[in-house]
Design an enzyme around this catalytic site. Structure first.
Site, PDB file in Angstrom:
ATOM      1  N   LYS A 199       0.827  -1.207   0.000  1.00  0.00           N
ATOM      2  CA  LYS A 199       0.000   0.000   0.000  1.00  0.00           C
ATOM      3  C   LYS A 199       0.866   1.265   0.000  1.00  0.00           C
ATOM      4  O   LYS A 199       0.630   2.189  -0.774  1.00  0.00           O
ATOM      5  CB  LYS A 199      -0.924   0.021   1.231  1.00  0.00           C
ATOM      6  CG  LYS A 199      -1.809  -1.204   1.345  1.00  0.00           C
ATOM      7  CD  LYS A 199      -2.694  -1.148   2.580  1.00  0.00           C
ATOM      8  CE  LYS A 199      -1.964  -1.215   3.903  1.00  0.00           C
ATOM      9  NZ  LYS A 199      -1.277  -2.502   4.171  1.00  0.00           N
TER      10      LYS A 199
ATOM     11  N   ARG B  49      11.937  -4.935   5.278  1.00  0.00           N
ATOM     12  CA  ARG B  49      11.712  -3.503   4.971  1.00  0.00           C
ATOM     13  C   ARG B  49      12.674  -2.601   5.735  1.00  0.00           C
ATOM     14  O   ARG B  49      12.949  -2.804   6.917  1.00  0.00           O
ATOM     15  CB  ARG B  49      10.279  -3.127   5.341  1.00  0.00           C
ATOM     16  CG  ARG B  49      10.034  -1.624   5.252  1.00  0.00           C
ATOM     17  CD  ARG B  49       8.599  -1.246   5.277  1.00  0.00           C
ATOM     18  NE  ARG B  49       7.859  -1.830   6.371  1.00  0.00           N
ATOM     19  CZ  ARG B  49       6.543  -1.824   6.449  1.00  0.00           C
ATOM     20  NH1 ARG B  49       5.832  -1.278   5.485  1.00  0.00           N
ATOM     21  NH2 ARG B  49       5.929  -2.371   7.471  1.00  0.00           N
TER      22      ARG B  49
ATOM     23  N   ARG C  56      11.305  -0.800  11.248  1.00  0.00           N
ATOM     24  CA  ARG C  56      10.198  -0.434  12.126  1.00  0.00           C
ATOM     25  C   ARG C  56      10.101  -1.402  13.305  1.00  0.00           C
ATOM     26  O   ARG C  56      10.305  -2.598  13.138  1.00  0.00           O
ATOM     27  CB  ARG C  56       8.874  -0.478  11.333  1.00  0.00           C
ATOM     28  CG  ARG C  56       8.484   0.858  10.776  1.00  0.00           C
ATOM     29  CD  ARG C  56       7.353   0.802   9.794  1.00  0.00           C
ATOM     30  NE  ARG C  56       6.165   0.062  10.203  1.00  0.00           N
ATOM     31  CZ  ARG C  56       5.051   0.012   9.466  1.00  0.00           C
ATOM     32  NH1 ARG C  56       4.986   0.664   8.320  1.00  0.00           N
ATOM     33  NH2 ARG C  56       4.015  -0.675   9.879  1.00  0.00           N
TER      34      ARG C  56
ATOM     35  N   ARG D 157      -0.032  -8.667  13.659  1.00  0.00           N
ATOM     36  CA  ARG D 157      -0.664  -7.724  12.713  1.00  0.00           C
ATOM     37  C   ARG D 157      -1.478  -8.491  11.670  1.00  0.00           C
ATOM     38  O   ARG D 157      -2.552  -8.061  11.271  1.00  0.00           O
ATOM     39  CB  ARG D 157       0.406  -6.863  12.033  1.00  0.00           C
ATOM     40  CG  ARG D 157       0.959  -5.784  12.966  1.00  0.00           C
ATOM     41  CD  ARG D 157       2.282  -5.239  12.483  1.00  0.00           C
ATOM     42  NE  ARG D 157       2.196  -4.578  11.201  1.00  0.00           N
ATOM     43  CZ  ARG D 157       3.243  -4.382  10.403  1.00  0.00           C
ATOM     44  NH1 ARG D 157       4.453  -4.817  10.765  1.00  0.00           N
ATOM     45  NH2 ARG D 157       3.091  -3.767   9.253  1.00  0.00           N
TER      46      ARG D 157
HETATM   47  P1  AP5 Z   1       4.884  -1.558   1.930  1.00  0.00           P
HETATM   48  O1  AP5 Z   1       4.504  -0.858   0.676  1.00  0.00           O
HETATM   49  O2  AP5 Z   1       5.562  -0.742   2.995  1.00  0.00           O
HETATM   50  O3  AP5 Z   1       3.630  -2.347   2.517  1.00  0.00           O
HETATM   51  P2  AP5 Z   1       2.316  -1.820   3.203  1.00  0.00           P
HETATM   52  O4  AP5 Z   1       1.166  -2.546   2.614  1.00  0.00           O
HETATM   53  O5  AP5 Z   1       2.268  -0.317   3.186  1.00  0.00           O
HETATM   54  O6  AP5 Z   1       2.583  -2.390   4.652  1.00  0.00           O
HETATM   55  P3  AP5 Z   1       2.540  -1.690   6.070  1.00  0.00           P
HETATM   56  O7  AP5 Z   1       3.292  -2.587   7.001  1.00  0.00           O
HETATM   57  O8  AP5 Z   1       3.000  -0.268   6.039  1.00  0.00           O
HETATM   58  O9  AP5 Z   1       1.038  -1.751   6.349  1.00  0.00           O
HETATM   59  P4  AP5 Z   1       0.363  -1.827   7.661  1.00  0.00           P
HETATM   60  O10 AP5 Z   1      -1.001  -1.634   7.180  1.00  0.00           O
HETATM   61  O11 AP5 Z   1       0.586  -2.969   8.554  1.00  0.00           O
HETATM   62  O12 AP5 Z   1       1.094  -0.657   8.497  1.00  0.00           O
HETATM   63  P5  AP5 Z   1       0.720   0.849   8.766  1.00  0.00           P
HETATM   64  O13 AP5 Z   1       1.966   1.625   8.750  1.00  0.00           O
HETATM   65  O14 AP5 Z   1      -0.411   1.286   7.903  1.00  0.00           O
HETATM   66  O15 AP5 Z   1       5.812  -2.802   1.537  1.00  0.00           O
HETATM   67  C1  AP5 Z   1       6.439  -3.590   2.541  1.00  0.00           C
HETATM   68  C2  AP5 Z   1       7.863  -3.962   2.064  1.00  0.00           C
HETATM   69  O16 AP5 Z   1       7.766  -4.780   0.890  1.00  0.00           O
HETATM   70  C3  AP5 Z   1       8.744  -2.769   1.667  1.00  0.00           C
HETATM   71  O17 AP5 Z   1      10.056  -3.037   2.061  1.00  0.00           O
HETATM   72  C4  AP5 Z   1       8.655  -2.715   0.136  1.00  0.00           C
HETATM   73  O18 AP5 Z   1       9.850  -2.221  -0.417  1.00  0.00           O
HETATM   74  C5  AP5 Z   1       8.438  -4.197  -0.223  1.00  0.00           C
HETATM   75  N1  AP5 Z   1       7.549  -4.364  -1.372  1.00  0.00           N
HETATM   76  C6  AP5 Z   1       6.337  -3.755  -1.571  1.00  0.00           C
HETATM   77  N2  AP5 Z   1       5.787  -4.169  -2.729  1.00  0.00           N
HETATM   78  C7  AP5 Z   1       6.661  -5.075  -3.270  1.00  0.00           C
HETATM   79  C8  AP5 Z   1       6.663  -5.851  -4.464  1.00  0.00           C
HETATM   80  N3  AP5 Z   1       5.650  -5.800  -5.349  1.00  0.00           N
HETATM   81  N4  AP5 Z   1       7.722  -6.660  -4.688  1.00  0.00           N
HETATM   82  C9  AP5 Z   1       8.746  -6.740  -3.792  1.00  0.00           C
HETATM   83  N5  AP5 Z   1       8.809  -6.007  -2.658  1.00  0.00           N
HETATM   84  C10 AP5 Z   1       7.789  -5.201  -2.395  1.00  0.00           C
HETATM   85  O19 AP5 Z   1       0.141   0.747  10.253  1.00  0.00           O
HETATM   86  C11 AP5 Z   1       0.984   0.463  11.347  1.00  0.00           C
HETATM   87  C12 AP5 Z   1       0.180   0.429  12.632  1.00  0.00           C
HETATM   88  O20 AP5 Z   1      -0.475   1.698  12.848  1.00  0.00           O
HETATM   89  C13 AP5 Z   1      -0.959  -0.600  12.689  1.00  0.00           C
HETATM   90  O21 AP5 Z   1      -0.513  -1.892  13.065  1.00  0.00           O
HETATM   91  C14 AP5 Z   1      -1.877   0.035  13.731  1.00  0.00           C
HETATM   92  O22 AP5 Z   1      -1.385  -0.167  15.037  1.00  0.00           O
HETATM   93  C15 AP5 Z   1      -1.768   1.525  13.423  1.00  0.00           C
HETATM   94  N6  AP5 Z   1      -2.789   1.961  12.454  1.00  0.00           N
HETATM   95  C16 AP5 Z   1      -2.579   2.370  11.164  1.00  0.00           C
HETATM   96  N7  AP5 Z   1      -3.741   2.679  10.565  1.00  0.00           N
HETATM   97  C17 AP5 Z   1      -4.726   2.462  11.486  1.00  0.00           C
HETATM   98  C18 AP5 Z   1      -6.140   2.586  11.456  1.00  0.00           C
HETATM   99  N8  AP5 Z   1      -6.809   3.004  10.374  1.00  0.00           N
HETATM  100  N9  AP5 Z   1      -6.823   2.243  12.575  1.00  0.00           N
HETATM  101  C19 AP5 Z   1      -6.196   1.849  13.687  1.00  0.00           C
HETATM  102  N10 AP5 Z   1      -4.847   1.700  13.787  1.00  0.00           N
HETATM  103  C20 AP5 Z   1      -4.124   2.003  12.684  1.00  0.00           C
END
Ligand code: AP5
Length: 216
Positions: A13, A127, A160, A171
């Site tokens: 994402k 990551r 992270r 998660r």
């Molecule tokens: P990346 O693009 O960073 O993946 P992502 O889907 O963004 O994963 P996140 O871990 O950021 O999502 P998340 O939803 O768990 O965390 P968030 O920060 O939103 O890709 C990951 C890795 O893979 C990278 O190294 C990238 O280079 C690699 N990659 C990507 N695509 C690739 C491909 N096609 N091929 C090869 N490599 C690839 O949330 C964190 C925390 O915040 C949550 O756990 C929660 O506690 C809180 N939080 C956030 N939003 C909310 C909400 N709405 N409500 C309540 N709590 C929330």
């Protein structure tokens, strides 16, 4: 354009959201980044959110819903926005719908990034992020030119806290329990698209652009 990207942790994402924003001029609103910034600034909200995030749990709805409304209505969002990481459960999706209609806005696309579980763990555990500009790398898939340094700004790269394997497992569990039901919520709406997020970054990007542009 008003877009929601959702999918499991590690589906891509953030990676794809940044690129869509750079290529289209709409703003990328990443809930996780906003929360991590609040944590690093030790705001009241950040202090409250940290324990949930470190444990791989969702931060309470009231906190994140308030943050989103302030962001989608700011002038920088006038050309459109891409929401990454919000909504993350049905209550948040309903709250989003209410706030959008209050501002006479609607979602043009809701795109689900469908990636297999084995890949997710590999992506998250490799990551690396830049402490200065936030740009993301991966140890194997997109390594920085110089180990530990950001290609874009020279900043220090870090892992992270919630990308430890035990927290990743939690998660993924929270995703299955609370976020996966969004598929039912959105899949009957005309704005909904599902894309295969298992390929390489460019391949997934092409699928995403097609899903956003295709009006069929
Ligand atoms: P990346 O693009 O960073 O993946 P992502 O889907 O963004 O994963 P996140 O871990 O950021 O999502 P998340 O939803 O768990 O965390 P968030 O920060 O939103 O890709 C990951 C890795 O893979 C990278 O190294 C990238 O280079 C690699 N990659 C990507 N695509 C690739 C491909 N096609 N091929 C090869 N490599 C690839 O949330 C964190 C925390 O915040 C949550 O756990 C929660 O506690 C809180 N939080 C956030 N939003 C909310 C909400 N709405 N409500 C309540 N709590 C929330």
């Amino acid at each position: 354009m008003h877009i929601v990207l959702f999918g499991p942790p590690g589906a891509g994402k953030g990676t794809q959201g940044v690129r869509i924003a750079e290529d289209t001029g709409i703003i990328h609103i990443a809930m996780g980044d906003m929360l991590r910034q609040a944590v690093s600034e030790q705001t009241e909200l950040g202090v409250q959110a940290k324990a949930y995030m470190d444990a791989g749990k969702l931060v309470p709805d009231a906190v994140v819903i308030g943050m989103i409304e302030a962001t989608i209505t700011k002038p920088e969002a006038a050309n459109g926005f891409l929401l990454d990481g919000f909504p993350r459960n049905v209550a948040q999706a309903e709250a989003l719908e209410t706030m959008l209609s209050r501002h006479a806005l609607k979602l043009d696309r809701v795109v689900f990034l469908d990636a297999s579980e084995g890949l997710l763990v590999e992506r998250l555990s490799g990551r690396l992020l830049c402490r200065a500009c936030g740009f993301g790398f991966h140890r194997h898939y997109s390594p920085p030119r110089e180990a530990g340094r950001c290609d874009r700004c020279g900043g220090e790269l870090y892992q992270r806290d919630d990308d430890r394997e035990d927290v990743i497992v939690q998660r993924l569990h929270v995703y299955e329990e609370q976020t996966a039901p969004l598929l039912d919520y959105y899949s009957h709406q005309p704005s909904f698209r599902r894309i295969d997020a298992d390929g390489g970054m460019d391949e997934v990007y092409e699928r995403l652009v097609e899903a956003i542009q295709n009006t069929d």
